[in-house]
Design an enzyme around this catalytic site. Sequence first.
Site: not given
Ligand code: GDP
Ligand code: IMO
Ligand code: MG
Length: 426
Positions: A224, A40-41, A13, A16
Amino acid sequence: MPATIVVGTQWGDEGKGKFTDLLAKEMSMVVRYQGGHNAGHTLVVDGEKFKLQLVPSGVLYDHITPVIGNGVVVDPFVLLTEMDMLRQRGINVEKMVVSGNAHLILPYHQQLDALHERHLGKAKLGTTKRGIGPAYADKAMRLGIRVQDLLDEEIFREKLQTSLGHANKVLTKVFNRLPIDPDQLADKVMSECLEGLAPYIGDSVNIIHEALEGGQHVLFEGAQATFLDLDHGTYPFVTSSNPTAGGACAGAGVGPRHIDRIVGVAKAYVTRVGAGPFPTELFDDYGDKMVDIGREFGTNTGRRRRPGWVDAVMLRHAVRLNSLTEMAITKLDVMDTFDTVKICVAYEIDGKRVETLPYHQSEVHRAKPIYEEFPGWKTDLTAATEPGHLPEAAASYLRRLEAQIGVPITLVSTGPGRSQFLHWDS
Ligand code: GDP
Ligand code: IMO
Ligand code: MG
Protein backbone atom coordinates in the site's frame (compact mmCIF):
# COMPACT_ATOMS: atom_id res chain seq x y z
CA MET A 1 23.36 -3.02 10.86
CA PRO A 2 22.21 -1.66 7.54
CA ALA A 3 18.48 -1.66 6.94
CA THR A 4 16.49 -0.05 4.15
CA ILE A 5 12.79 0.60 3.81
CA VAL A 6 10.98 0.84 0.48
CA VAL A 7 7.74 2.75 0.93
CA GLY A 8 4.99 3.92 -1.40
CA THR A 9 4.49 7.68 -1.31
CA GLN A 10 1.16 8.03 -3.11
CA TRP A 11 -1.90 5.74 -3.10
CA GLY A 12 -0.22 2.47 -4.00
CA ASP A 13 1.00 0.69 -7.14
CA GLU A 14 3.96 3.04 -7.47
CA GLY A 15 6.29 0.20 -8.44
CA LYS A 16 7.44 -0.84 -4.96
CA GLY A 17 7.73 -4.45 -6.13
CA LYS A 18 10.01 -3.52 -8.99
CA PHE A 19 12.36 -1.46 -6.80
CA THR A 20 12.30 -4.01 -3.98
CA ASP A 21 13.36 -6.66 -6.48
CA LEU A 22 16.02 -4.34 -7.86
CA LEU A 23 17.47 -3.38 -4.46
CA ALA A 24 17.24 -6.97 -3.19
CA LYS A 25 20.22 -7.83 -5.36
CA GLU A 26 22.42 -6.19 -2.69
CA MET A 27 20.45 -7.46 0.34
CA SER A 28 20.20 -10.70 2.32
CA MET A 29 16.63 -10.51 3.49
CA VAL A 30 13.38 -8.89 2.35
CA VAL A 31 10.68 -8.40 4.97
CA ARG A 32 7.02 -7.52 4.38
CA TYR A 33 5.85 -5.56 7.44
CA GLN A 34 2.14 -4.80 6.94
CA GLY A 35 -0.87 -5.37 4.75
CA GLY A 36 -1.81 -8.67 3.23
CA HIS A 37 -2.94 -9.92 -0.14
CA ASN A 38 -4.56 -6.57 -0.88
CA ALA A 39 -1.08 -5.85 -2.25
CA GLY A 40 -0.22 -6.67 -5.83
CA HIS A 41 3.47 -6.26 -6.62
CA THR A 42 4.53 -6.94 -10.19
CA LEU A 43 8.04 -7.94 -11.19
CA VAL A 44 9.19 -8.36 -14.75
CA VAL A 45 12.43 -10.27 -15.18
CA ASP A 46 13.70 -11.27 -18.62
CA GLY A 47 10.24 -10.63 -20.01
CA GLU A 48 8.61 -12.95 -17.48
CA LYS A 49 5.96 -11.41 -15.23
CA PHE A 50 5.49 -12.34 -11.57
CA LYS A 51 2.53 -10.98 -9.60
CA LEU A 52 3.07 -11.25 -5.86
CA GLN A 53 0.55 -10.58 -3.15
CA LEU A 54 2.06 -11.93 0.07
CA VAL A 55 5.48 -13.35 -0.68
CA PRO A 56 8.16 -10.62 -0.42
CA SER A 57 9.46 -9.31 -3.74
CA GLY A 58 13.06 -10.46 -3.14
CA VAL A 59 11.98 -14.08 -3.55
CA LEU A 60 13.23 -14.32 -7.13
CA TYR A 61 16.83 -14.27 -5.88
CA ASP A 62 18.25 -17.45 -4.40
CA HIS A 63 20.34 -15.52 -1.89
CA ILE A 64 17.33 -13.75 -0.32
CA THR A 65 15.52 -14.91 2.80
CA PRO A 66 11.93 -13.71 2.35
CA VAL A 67 10.20 -12.90 5.63
CA ILE A 68 6.53 -12.22 6.29
CA GLY A 69 6.65 -10.05 9.40
CA ASN A 70 4.38 -9.93 12.44
CA GLY A 71 2.51 -6.89 11.11
CA VAL A 72 1.16 -8.72 8.06
CA VAL A 73 -2.27 -10.34 7.87
CA VAL A 74 -1.95 -13.74 6.20
CA ASP A 75 -4.58 -15.69 4.31
CA PRO A 76 -3.06 -19.17 4.59
CA PHE A 77 -4.84 -20.45 1.46
CA VAL A 78 -3.56 -17.54 -0.63
CA LEU A 79 -0.05 -17.88 0.72
CA LEU A 80 0.11 -21.58 -0.10
CA THR A 81 -1.26 -21.00 -3.60
CA GLU A 82 1.31 -18.27 -4.20
CA MET A 83 4.16 -20.45 -2.93
CA ASP A 84 3.01 -23.26 -5.23
CA MET A 85 2.82 -20.90 -8.20
CA LEU A 86 6.40 -19.80 -7.50
CA ARG A 87 7.65 -23.38 -7.09
CA GLN A 88 6.03 -24.35 -10.38
CA ARG A 89 7.90 -21.51 -12.04
CA GLY A 90 11.20 -22.73 -10.65
CA ILE A 91 11.53 -20.24 -7.79
CA ASN A 92 12.97 -21.51 -4.54
CA VAL A 93 10.69 -20.52 -1.64
CA GLU A 94 12.20 -22.88 0.92
CA LYS A 95 13.98 -20.15 2.89
CA MET A 96 10.79 -18.26 3.57
CA VAL A 97 9.83 -17.44 7.15
CA VAL A 98 6.32 -16.51 8.25
CA SER A 99 6.07 -14.77 11.59
CA GLY A 100 4.19 -16.77 14.20
CA ASN A 101 2.81 -13.46 15.44
CA ALA A 102 1.24 -12.47 12.12
CA HIS A 103 -2.55 -12.67 12.19
CA LEU A 104 -4.64 -14.93 9.99
CA ILE A 105 -7.22 -13.84 7.48
CA LEU A 106 -9.93 -16.50 7.29
CA PRO A 107 -12.91 -16.73 4.92
CA TYR A 108 -15.30 -14.94 7.29
CA HIS A 109 -13.07 -11.86 7.23
CA GLN A 110 -13.52 -11.70 3.48
CA GLN A 111 -17.25 -12.20 3.75
CA LEU A 112 -17.48 -9.42 6.36
CA ASP A 113 -15.34 -7.10 4.22
CA ALA A 114 -17.75 -7.51 1.29
CA LEU A 115 -20.82 -7.11 3.55
CA HIS A 116 -19.43 -3.95 5.16
CA GLU A 117 -18.83 -2.48 1.73
CA ARG A 118 -22.36 -3.30 0.66
CA HIS A 119 -23.70 -1.81 3.88
CA LEU A 120 -21.84 1.44 3.17
CA GLY A 121 -23.62 1.77 -0.18
CA LYS A 122 -22.61 5.01 -1.88
CA ALA A 123 -20.14 5.70 0.93
CA LYS A 124 -18.21 2.51 0.21
CA LEU A 125 -14.44 2.61 0.36
CA GLY A 126 -13.72 0.39 -2.61
CA THR A 127 -11.68 -2.11 -0.59
CA THR A 128 -10.07 -5.08 -2.26
CA LYS A 129 -12.52 -7.33 -0.33
CA ARG A 130 -9.61 -9.42 0.84
CA GLY A 131 -10.70 -9.29 4.48
CA ILE A 132 -7.95 -6.89 5.49
CA GLY A 133 -10.06 -4.51 7.60
CA PRO A 134 -11.98 -7.23 9.49
CA ALA A 135 -8.76 -9.18 10.21
CA TYR A 136 -6.98 -6.11 11.62
CA ALA A 137 -10.16 -5.23 13.54
CA ASP A 138 -10.12 -8.69 15.16
CA LYS A 139 -6.45 -8.15 16.00
CA ALA A 140 -7.26 -4.84 17.72
CA MET A 141 -10.28 -6.42 19.46
CA ARG A 142 -8.00 -9.21 20.76
CA LEU A 143 -10.13 -11.71 18.84
CA GLY A 144 -7.51 -12.44 16.21
CA ILE A 145 -5.96 -15.81 15.49
CA ARG A 146 -2.21 -15.84 14.94
CA VAL A 147 -0.18 -17.95 12.55
CA GLN A 148 1.46 -19.69 15.52
CA ASP A 149 -1.97 -20.91 16.67
CA LEU A 150 -2.00 -23.27 13.69
CA LEU A 151 0.76 -25.23 15.42
CA ASP A 152 -1.44 -26.10 18.39
CA GLU A 153 -4.67 -27.59 17.10
CA GLU A 154 -6.46 -27.42 20.43
CA ILE A 155 -5.67 -23.73 20.83
CA PHE A 156 -6.55 -23.07 17.21
CA ARG A 157 -9.99 -24.68 17.54
CA GLU A 158 -10.61 -22.85 20.82
CA LYS A 159 -9.66 -19.48 19.37
CA LEU A 160 -11.69 -20.08 16.24
CA GLN A 161 -14.75 -20.83 18.41
CA THR A 162 -14.35 -17.46 20.13
CA SER A 163 -13.47 -15.42 17.06
CA LEU A 164 -16.07 -17.00 14.83
CA GLY A 165 -18.60 -16.92 17.67
CA HIS A 166 -18.35 -13.14 17.46
CA ALA A 167 -18.26 -13.02 13.65
CA ASN A 168 -21.26 -15.34 13.41
CA LYS A 169 -23.32 -12.98 15.56
CA VAL A 170 -22.50 -10.17 13.17
CA LEU A 171 -23.14 -12.36 10.10
CA THR A 172 -26.53 -13.62 11.35
CA LYS A 173 -27.93 -10.76 13.42
CA VAL A 174 -26.57 -7.74 11.55
CA PHE A 175 -26.30 -9.01 8.00
CA ASN A 176 -28.91 -11.79 8.04
CA ARG A 177 -26.50 -14.36 6.68
CA LEU A 178 -25.94 -18.01 7.60
CA PRO A 179 -23.41 -18.71 10.35
CA ILE A 180 -20.11 -20.48 9.54
CA ASP A 181 -19.44 -23.73 11.36
CA PRO A 182 -16.21 -23.38 13.39
CA ASP A 183 -15.49 -27.12 13.38
CA GLN A 184 -15.85 -27.40 9.62
CA LEU A 185 -13.63 -24.37 9.07
CA ALA A 186 -11.04 -25.66 11.54
CA ASP A 187 -11.04 -29.04 9.74
CA LYS A 188 -10.52 -27.30 6.41
CA VAL A 189 -7.67 -25.10 7.65
CA MET A 190 -5.97 -27.97 9.46
CA SER A 191 -6.24 -30.36 6.51
CA GLU A 192 -5.40 -27.90 3.73
CA CYS A 193 -2.91 -25.51 5.34
CA LEU A 194 -1.10 -26.95 8.32
CA GLU A 195 1.29 -29.30 6.57
CA GLY A 196 2.19 -26.80 3.87
CA LEU A 197 2.76 -23.87 6.20
CA ALA A 198 4.19 -25.41 9.37
CA PRO A 199 7.81 -25.67 8.12
CA TYR A 200 7.88 -21.94 7.39
CA ILE A 201 6.39 -20.61 10.62
CA GLY A 202 9.05 -19.11 12.83
CA ASP A 203 10.43 -16.37 15.04
CA SER A 204 10.80 -13.64 12.49
CA VAL A 205 12.00 -11.06 15.03
CA ASN A 206 14.93 -13.23 16.04
CA ILE A 207 15.78 -14.06 12.44
CA ILE A 208 15.75 -10.39 11.40
CA HIS A 209 17.90 -9.37 14.38
CA GLU A 210 20.42 -12.14 13.79
CA ALA A 211 20.76 -10.91 10.22
CA LEU A 212 21.20 -7.29 11.34
CA GLU A 213 23.69 -8.25 14.05
CA GLY A 214 25.64 -10.25 11.47
CA GLY A 215 25.98 -7.11 9.36
CA GLN A 216 23.63 -8.37 6.67
CA HIS A 217 21.51 -5.97 4.66
CA VAL A 218 17.80 -6.18 5.37
CA LEU A 219 15.18 -4.60 3.15
CA PHE A 220 11.70 -3.82 4.44
CA GLU A 221 9.13 -3.87 1.65
CA GLY A 222 6.11 -1.65 2.17
CA ALA A 223 2.76 -2.53 0.70
CA GLN A 224 0.00 0.00 0.00
CA ALA A 225 1.28 3.52 0.55
CA THR A 226 1.60 6.67 2.62
CA PHE A 227 -1.83 8.09 1.75
CA LEU A 228 -3.50 4.73 2.39
CA ASP A 229 -2.02 4.72 5.91
CA LEU A 230 -4.63 4.21 8.63
CA ASP A 231 -3.33 7.20 10.61
CA HIS A 232 -1.86 9.47 7.96
CA GLY A 233 -3.84 8.70 4.83
CA THR A 234 -7.09 10.14 3.53
CA TYR A 235 -9.23 8.44 6.22
CA PRO A 236 -11.61 6.62 5.91
CA PHE A 237 -10.43 5.92 2.35
CA VAL A 238 -7.38 4.05 3.58
CA THR A 239 -6.26 0.56 4.39
CA SER A 240 -6.23 -0.83 7.94
CA SER A 241 -2.46 -0.87 8.56
CA ASN A 242 0.48 1.56 8.70
CA PRO A 243 2.41 1.38 5.43
CA THR A 244 4.46 4.48 6.42
CA ALA A 245 8.08 3.84 7.36
CA GLY A 246 7.32 3.77 11.08
CA GLY A 247 5.12 0.78 10.39
CA ALA A 248 8.21 -1.20 9.43
CA CYS A 249 9.49 -0.96 13.01
CA ALA A 250 6.27 -2.19 14.60
CA GLY A 251 5.47 -4.63 11.82
CA ALA A 252 8.87 -6.33 11.86
CA GLY A 253 10.06 -5.79 15.43
CA VAL A 254 13.03 -3.49 14.91
CA GLY A 255 13.71 -0.12 16.50
CA PRO A 256 14.11 3.02 14.39
CA ARG A 257 17.87 3.15 15.11
CA HIS A 258 18.38 0.24 12.72
CA ILE A 259 17.01 2.03 9.70
CA ASP A 260 19.53 4.00 7.71
CA ARG A 261 17.96 4.33 4.29
CA ILE A 262 14.32 5.04 3.44
CA VAL A 263 13.48 5.00 -0.24
CA GLY A 264 10.15 6.51 -1.24
CA VAL A 265 8.66 5.27 -4.48
CA ALA A 266 6.52 7.62 -6.58
CA LYS A 267 5.09 7.37 -10.05
CA ALA A 268 5.90 10.25 -12.38
CA TYR A 269 2.13 10.78 -12.26
CA VAL A 270 -0.37 9.44 -9.67
CA THR A 271 -3.00 6.73 -9.56
CA ARG A 272 -5.52 5.69 -6.97
CA VAL A 273 -7.81 2.65 -6.81
CA GLY A 274 -11.03 2.93 -4.84
CA ALA A 275 -12.75 5.99 -3.42
CA GLY A 276 -11.35 9.09 -1.69
CA PRO A 277 -10.08 12.62 -2.36
CA PHE A 278 -7.55 13.12 -5.16
CA PRO A 279 -6.75 16.78 -5.88
CA THR A 280 -4.89 16.24 -9.17
CA GLU A 281 -7.27 13.64 -10.61
CA LEU A 282 -7.71 13.88 -14.39
CA PHE A 283 -10.83 13.16 -16.41
CA ASP A 284 -9.32 14.18 -19.75
CA ASP A 285 -7.29 12.61 -22.56
CA TYR A 286 -4.08 12.82 -20.54
CA GLY A 287 -5.69 10.74 -17.81
CA ASP A 288 -6.87 8.18 -20.38
CA LYS A 289 -3.36 8.05 -21.84
CA MET A 290 -1.86 7.42 -18.39
CA VAL A 291 -4.28 4.53 -17.90
CA ASP A 292 -3.83 3.11 -21.41
CA ILE A 293 -0.08 3.47 -21.78
CA GLY A 294 0.66 2.76 -18.10
CA ARG A 295 -1.75 -0.20 -18.09
CA GLU A 296 -3.32 1.21 -14.97
CA PHE A 297 -5.57 -1.66 -14.01
CA GLY A 298 -5.18 -3.23 -10.58
CA THR A 299 -2.70 -6.12 -10.36
CA ASN A 300 -4.99 -7.55 -7.74
CA THR A 301 -8.59 -6.71 -8.58
CA GLY A 302 -8.37 -5.63 -12.21
CA ARG A 303 -10.08 -2.30 -11.43
CA ARG A 304 -9.24 0.80 -13.52
CA ARG A 305 -6.95 3.04 -11.53
CA ARG A 306 -7.89 6.73 -11.30
CA PRO A 307 -5.10 8.83 -12.91
CA GLY A 308 -3.74 12.33 -12.17
CA TRP A 309 -0.68 14.58 -12.44
CA VAL A 310 2.08 14.14 -9.91
CA ASP A 311 1.40 16.02 -6.69
CA ALA A 312 4.47 17.55 -5.02
CA VAL A 313 2.40 18.81 -2.06
CA MET A 314 1.62 15.23 -1.14
CA LEU A 315 5.14 14.05 -1.88
CA ARG A 316 6.61 16.71 0.44
CA HIS A 317 4.27 15.45 3.14
CA ALA A 318 5.34 11.88 2.40
CA VAL A 319 8.99 12.96 2.84
CA ARG A 320 8.13 14.14 6.35
CA LEU A 321 5.92 11.23 7.37
CA ASN A 322 8.48 8.64 6.30
CA SER A 323 11.77 10.51 6.92
CA LEU A 324 12.65 9.68 3.35
CA THR A 325 16.34 9.78 2.54
CA GLU A 326 15.64 9.64 -1.20
CA MET A 327 12.99 9.13 -3.83
CA ALA A 328 12.72 6.64 -6.69
CA ILE A 329 10.55 7.68 -9.63
CA THR A 330 8.77 5.11 -11.78
CA LYS A 331 6.89 5.05 -15.06
CA LEU A 332 8.55 8.14 -16.55
CA ASP A 333 8.29 6.37 -19.92
CA VAL A 334 4.48 6.40 -19.73
CA MET A 335 4.59 10.15 -20.52
CA ASP A 336 6.95 9.75 -23.51
CA THR A 337 4.31 10.86 -26.03
CA PHE A 338 2.84 13.72 -23.98
CA ASP A 339 2.93 17.26 -25.42
CA THR A 340 3.09 18.70 -21.92
CA VAL A 341 3.69 17.35 -18.44
CA LYS A 342 2.61 18.98 -15.20
CA ILE A 343 3.67 19.02 -11.57
CA CYS A 344 1.25 20.21 -8.89
CA VAL A 345 3.40 22.50 -6.74
CA ALA A 346 0.73 23.96 -4.44
CA TYR A 347 -3.03 24.07 -3.91
CA GLU A 348 -5.48 26.91 -4.08
CA ILE A 349 -7.90 26.55 -1.20
CA ASP A 350 -10.61 29.17 -0.70
CA GLY A 351 -8.62 31.65 -2.79
CA LYS A 352 -5.36 31.14 -0.88
CA ARG A 353 -2.14 29.45 -2.05
CA VAL A 354 -1.27 26.52 0.23
CA GLU A 355 2.01 24.63 -0.02
CA THR A 356 1.58 22.01 2.69
CA LEU A 357 -1.07 19.33 2.91
CA PRO A 358 -3.94 20.68 5.07
CA TYR A 359 -4.69 18.52 8.09
CA HIS A 360 -8.41 19.12 7.63
CA GLN A 361 -9.64 16.80 4.94
CA SER A 362 -12.51 19.06 3.90
CA GLU A 363 -9.82 21.44 2.64
CA VAL A 364 -8.19 18.62 0.68
CA HIS A 365 -11.55 18.01 -1.00
CA ARG A 366 -11.73 21.73 -1.96
CA ALA A 367 -8.08 21.97 -3.02
CA LYS A 368 -7.48 23.07 -6.60
CA PRO A 369 -4.06 22.13 -7.92
CA ILE A 370 -1.64 24.87 -8.98
CA TYR A 371 0.51 23.44 -11.73
CA GLU A 372 3.86 24.12 -13.29
CA GLU A 373 3.76 22.98 -16.89
CA PHE A 374 6.68 21.70 -18.95
CA PRO A 375 7.15 20.67 -22.56
CA GLY A 376 7.07 16.91 -23.07
CA TRP A 377 10.23 15.13 -24.22
CA LYS A 378 8.55 13.22 -27.05
CA THR A 379 11.25 10.57 -26.94
CA ASP A 380 11.12 6.86 -26.18
CA LEU A 381 12.83 6.48 -22.79
CA THR A 382 12.40 2.74 -22.41
CA ALA A 383 16.02 2.02 -23.30
CA ALA A 384 17.51 4.80 -21.12
CA THR A 385 19.88 3.33 -18.56
CA GLU A 386 21.95 6.37 -17.60
CA PRO A 387 21.13 10.04 -16.99
CA GLY A 388 22.94 11.03 -20.19
CA HIS A 389 20.36 9.06 -22.17
CA LEU A 390 17.58 11.41 -21.07
CA PRO A 391 16.61 14.32 -23.31
CA GLU A 392 16.92 17.73 -21.65
CA ALA A 393 13.14 18.09 -21.29
CA ALA A 394 12.93 14.87 -19.25
CA ALA A 395 16.00 15.78 -17.19
CA SER A 396 14.67 19.24 -16.38
CA TYR A 397 11.29 17.76 -15.40
CA LEU A 398 13.10 15.45 -12.94
CA ARG A 399 15.25 18.33 -11.60
CA ARG A 400 12.14 20.44 -10.99
CA LEU A 401 10.34 17.54 -9.32
CA GLU A 402 13.39 16.92 -7.14
CA ALA A 403 13.53 20.58 -6.10
CA GLN A 404 9.83 20.42 -5.23
CA ILE A 405 10.07 17.22 -3.20
CA GLY A 406 13.13 18.27 -1.21
CA VAL A 407 15.03 14.95 -1.17
CA PRO A 408 17.28 13.60 -3.92
CA ILE A 409 15.81 11.47 -6.66
CA THR A 410 18.29 8.61 -6.90
CA LEU A 411 16.61 6.06 -9.15
CA VAL A 412 14.41 6.48 -12.19
CA SER A 413 12.48 3.63 -13.77
CA THR A 414 11.80 3.74 -17.49
CA GLY A 415 9.92 0.50 -18.06
CA PRO A 416 8.59 -2.52 -16.16
CA GLY A 417 11.68 -4.71 -16.73
CA ARG A 418 14.32 -5.21 -14.07
CA SER A 419 17.00 -3.61 -16.21
CA GLN A 420 14.89 -0.60 -17.23
CA PHE A 421 16.14 2.00 -14.77
CA LEU A 422 18.91 4.49 -14.25
CA HIS A 423 20.79 5.95 -11.31
CA TRP A 424 19.83 9.60 -11.36
CA ASP A 425 22.25 12.28 -10.31
CA SER A 426 21.07 15.78 -11.06
P1 GDP B 1 3.43 -1.89 -6.53
O1 GDP B 1 2.14 -2.35 -5.96
O2 GDP B 1 3.90 -0.60 -5.96
O3 GDP B 1 4.52 -2.94 -6.46
O4 GDP B 1 3.16 -1.63 -8.07
P2 GDP B 1 2.30 -2.58 -9.07
O5 GDP B 1 3.14 -3.73 -9.43
O6 GDP B 1 0.94 -2.83 -8.54
O7 GDP B 1 2.07 -1.60 -10.28
C1 GDP B 1 3.12 -1.07 -11.01
C2 GDP B 1 2.98 -1.53 -12.48
O8 GDP B 1 3.82 -0.75 -13.28
C3 GDP B 1 3.42 -2.97 -12.69
O9 GDP B 1 2.65 -3.52 -13.72
C4 GDP B 1 4.88 -2.83 -13.11
O10 GDP B 1 5.32 -3.90 -13.92
C5 GDP B 1 4.82 -1.56 -13.90
N1 GDP B 1 6.03 -0.72 -13.85
C6 GDP B 1 6.89 -0.54 -12.83
N2 GDP B 1 7.82 0.38 -13.17
C7 GDP B 1 7.51 0.79 -14.42
C8 GDP B 1 8.08 1.76 -15.31
O11 GDP B 1 9.04 2.45 -15.01
N3 GDP B 1 7.47 1.90 -16.53
C9 GDP B 1 6.38 1.17 -16.89
N4 GDP B 1 5.86 1.38 -18.10
N5 GDP B 1 5.83 0.25 -16.08
C10 GDP B 1 6.38 0.08 -14.86
P1 IMO C 1 -0.05 -2.21 -3.41
O1 IMO C 1 0.82 -2.81 -2.33
C1 IMO C 1 -3.49 0.25 -4.46
C2 IMO C 1 -6.76 0.38 -1.55
C3 IMO C 1 -8.10 -0.21 -1.99
C4 IMO C 1 -9.05 0.65 -1.20
C5 IMO C 1 -8.29 0.86 0.12
C6 IMO C 1 -8.72 -0.09 1.24
O2 IMO C 1 -0.17 -3.07 -4.60
O3 IMO C 1 0.35 -0.80 -3.69
P2 IMO C 1 -8.24 -2.67 1.68
O4 IMO C 1 -8.59 -3.89 0.88
O5 IMO C 1 -6.80 -2.50 1.95
O6 IMO C 1 -9.06 -2.58 2.95
O7 IMO C 1 -8.72 -1.43 0.75
O8 IMO C 1 -6.93 0.66 -0.18
N1 IMO C 1 -5.61 -0.53 -1.69
C7 IMO C 1 -4.67 -0.43 -2.64
N2 IMO C 1 -4.58 0.40 -3.70
N3 IMO C 1 -2.50 -0.63 -4.21
C8 IMO C 1 -2.55 -1.45 -3.14
O9 IMO C 1 -1.52 -2.24 -2.76
C9 IMO C 1 -3.70 -1.40 -2.32
N4 IMO C 1 -4.09 -2.07 -1.21
C10 IMO C 1 -5.26 -1.54 -0.85
O10 IMO C 1 -8.27 -0.07 -3.39
O11 IMO C 1 -9.19 1.92 -1.81
MG1 MG D 1 0.23 -2.92 -6.58
